[in-house]
Design a protein around this motif. Structure first.
Motif, mmCIF file in Angstrom:
data_model
loop_
_atom_site.group_PDB
_atom_site.id
_atom_site.type_symbol
_atom_site.label_atom_id
_atom_site.label_comp_id
_atom_site.label_asym_id
_atom_site.label_seq_id
_atom_site.Cartn_x
_atom_site.Cartn_y
_atom_site.Cartn_z
ATOM 1 N N SER A 140 0.526 -0.923 0.257
ATOM 2 C CA SER A 140 -0.507 -0.045 -0.040
ATOM 3 C C SER A 140 0.504 1.106 -0.135
ATOM 4 O O SER A 140 2.015 1.054 0.100
ATOM 5 N N TYR B 108 -5.006 8.537 0.293
ATOM 6 C CA TYR B 108 -4.295 8.306 0.303
ATOM 7 C C TYR B 108 -3.816 6.323 0.244
ATOM 8 O O TYR B 108 -3.291 5.937 -0.188
ATOM 9 N N SER C 294 -4.404 3.595 0.196
ATOM 10 C CA SER C 294 -4.627 2.170 -1.116
ATOM 11 C C SER C 294 -3.391 1.985 -2.504
ATOM 12 O O SER C 294 -1.725 1.635 -1.512
ATOM 13 N N TYR C 295 -3.265 1.253 -3.238
ATOM 14 C CA TYR C 295 -2.147 0.504 -3.683
ATOM 15 C C TYR C 295 -1.757 1.221 -4.454
ATOM 16 O O TYR C 295 -1.903 2.318 -5.971
ATOM 17 N N HIS D 152 -1.469 0.691 -7.891
ATOM 18 C CA HIS D 152 -2.286 0.576 -9.750
ATOM 19 C C HIS D 152 -3.781 1.486 -9.961
ATOM 20 O O HIS D 152 -3.905 1.763 -10.625
ATOM 21 N N GLU D 153 -3.896 2.432 -8.445
ATOM 22 C CA GLU D 153 -4.863 3.095 -8.305
ATOM 23 C C GLU D 153 -4.495 4.514 -8.121
ATOM 24 O O GLU D 153 -5.687 5.585 -8.385
ATOM 25 N N LEU D 154 -3.266 4.654 -8.277
ATOM 26 C CA LEU D 154 -2.336 6.080 -8.173
ATOM 27 C C LEU D 154 -2.942 6.514 -9.582
ATOM 28 O O LEU D 154 -1.970 5.301 -10.969
ATOM 29 N N SER D 155 -2.864 7.787 -10.026
ATOM 30 C CA SER D 155 -2.466 8.531 -11.686
ATOM 31 C C SER D 155 -0.557 8.492 -11.295
ATOM 32 O O SER D 155 0.075 8.732 -9.941
ATOM 33 N N GLU E 132 0.666 11.056 -9.134
ATOM 34 C CA GLU E 132 0.112 10.347 -7.460
ATOM 35 C C GLU E 132 0.971 9.576 -6.889
ATOM 36 O O GLU E 132 2.023 9.954 -6.084
ATOM 37 N N GLN E 133 1.927 9.016 -8.136
ATOM 38 C CA GLN E 133 2.763 8.208 -7.521
ATOM 39 C C GLN E 133 4.185 8.768 -7.206
ATOM 40 O O GLN E 133 4.554 8.466 -6.673
#
Length: 363
Positions: free
Chosen positions: A101, A133, A136-137, A139-142, A145-146
């Motif tokens: 995460s 976030y 979150s993981y 792959h769920e981020l733009s 965001e990453q």
């Protein structure tokens, strides 16, 4: 009391590195103070990333020394391992662990008990506007965001130095500016010394307190962005930051005669050629008055006539290309706003004398 210079957070002295007999870093030295952002700027293949990798400890120098806070961390005999150098790394590839995460990614390099680690993770994620976030993981981020999570992860262990290798190049332009500014604010807040590698002059100008311009394994010029831009060391340095126009002339008595009047060329021997370099935005345009142009001035020199070849609107400015009467060469001028004269129209050009650079001629 005598004034003592502050101890650099990072100092490298005469680093060299060769691959298969080809020297790619040729005696690079620089200093970065706490809270300072220094950009290693230069074209691809000039040795920037290799220099960064040597500082990080993932590449070993052939000669030279690396110091952190005045303490030697690496020469060709003594070597502190990478994980004990208190140096954070951010690269173009965010390299987040997909199975962890956001919170686990940021906490990955942290030591201490669970509560203190969680507090540091929350503090940093809030700083980079990613607090919501936390569970979150990747792959769920733009992409943006990453990038923020990668920054938080790099900062989590409180490194004294942050090395960044083209970290924003994977982002689209509009997003890139926002992320750059946010990243800079967080790094300054943490008082981290930053060495950023980029091949984009605009990025270096936007982010750096100091720019080290690198070419062919050497730092050719170093200083504040304003000074590097306005006092470039040579023609290639001018051209790296912007488009250029070049006039070639021959020196006689420390002067060069051109269609735009005489230019000083002190110290250049008679008969030698010089390049007079001017950026397109520093050309002044005036109207044709029945075959005559404006009067010469000390600021703008002598006018020379050109015929419009083409004009294009570029958004904030217009680019106009002229074929010059005196030798048929092309000169380009940038004009703020909309200025679109028709092809074939005669206009007079003048060069801002304080914005012209004179160098010994090169190919």
């Amino acid at each position: 009391m005598p004034h003592t210079a502050p101890i650099p957070r990072l100092e490298i002295r005469n680093l060299t590195r060769s691959f298969e007999g080809n020297q790619v870093v040729k005696g690079v030295s620089l200093k970065v103070l706490p809270g300072q952002v220094t950009c290693l700027l230069g074209p691809s293949g000039c040795g920037k990333s290799t220099t960064l990798r040597m500082i990080a400890g993932v590449e070993m120098q052939d000669s030279g020394e690396i110091y952190v806070d005045g303490n030697l961390i690496c020469d060709t005999v003594f070597r502190v391992p990478p994980e004990r150098r208190s140096i954070g790394l951010m690269f173009q590839d965010f390299a987040l662990f997909p199975h962890l995460s956001v919170a686990e990614n940021v906490a990955f390099g942290l030591k201490g008990d669970k509560d203190s680690k969680r507090a540091r993770v929350e503090e940093l994620l809030n700083k980079v506007a990613m607090g919501r976030y936390i569970d979150s993981y990747p792959h769920e981020l733009s992409g943006g965001e990453q990038q923020r999570v990668a920054l938080a992860r790099a900062l989590a262990p409180k490194p004294r130095i942050m090395l960044m290798d083209e970290p924003f190049s994977g982002l689209d332009n509009r997003l890139r500016d926002d992320i750059r500014d946010e990243t800079l604010a967080v790094l300054k807040d943490e008082d981290t010394a930053v060495l950023l590698v980029t091949h984009e002059p605009e990025e270096a100008m936007r982010m750096a307190d100091e720019i080290a311009l690198m070419r062919d394994g050497l730092i050719v010029q170093q200083g504040a962005p304003y000074n590097i831009y306005n006092n470039p060391v040579d023609k290639r340095a001018v051209a790296f930051f912007s488009d250029i126009n070049v006039l070639r002339g021959t020196v006689k008595g420390a002067l060069t005669e051109t269609p735009f009047g005489q230019f000083l060329a002190p110290g250049v021997p008679d008969g030698a050629e010089v390049d007079i370099v001017i950026r397109p935005q520093h050309i002044r345009i005036d109207f044709d008055r029945g075959g005559r142009g404006p009067n010469p001035t000390p600021t703008d020199g002598t006018p020379a006539r050109g015929i419009v070849e083409r004009a294009r609107f570029m958004g904030k400015e217009s680019l106009v290309e002229f074929r010059m009467d005196y030798d048929g060469s092309i000169l380009r001028a940038n004009v703020p706003g909309v200025f679109l004269p028709k092809p074939g129209k005669p206009l007079w050009l003048m060069l801002r004398r304080d914005r012209c650079f004179v160098y010994p001629a090169t190919v």
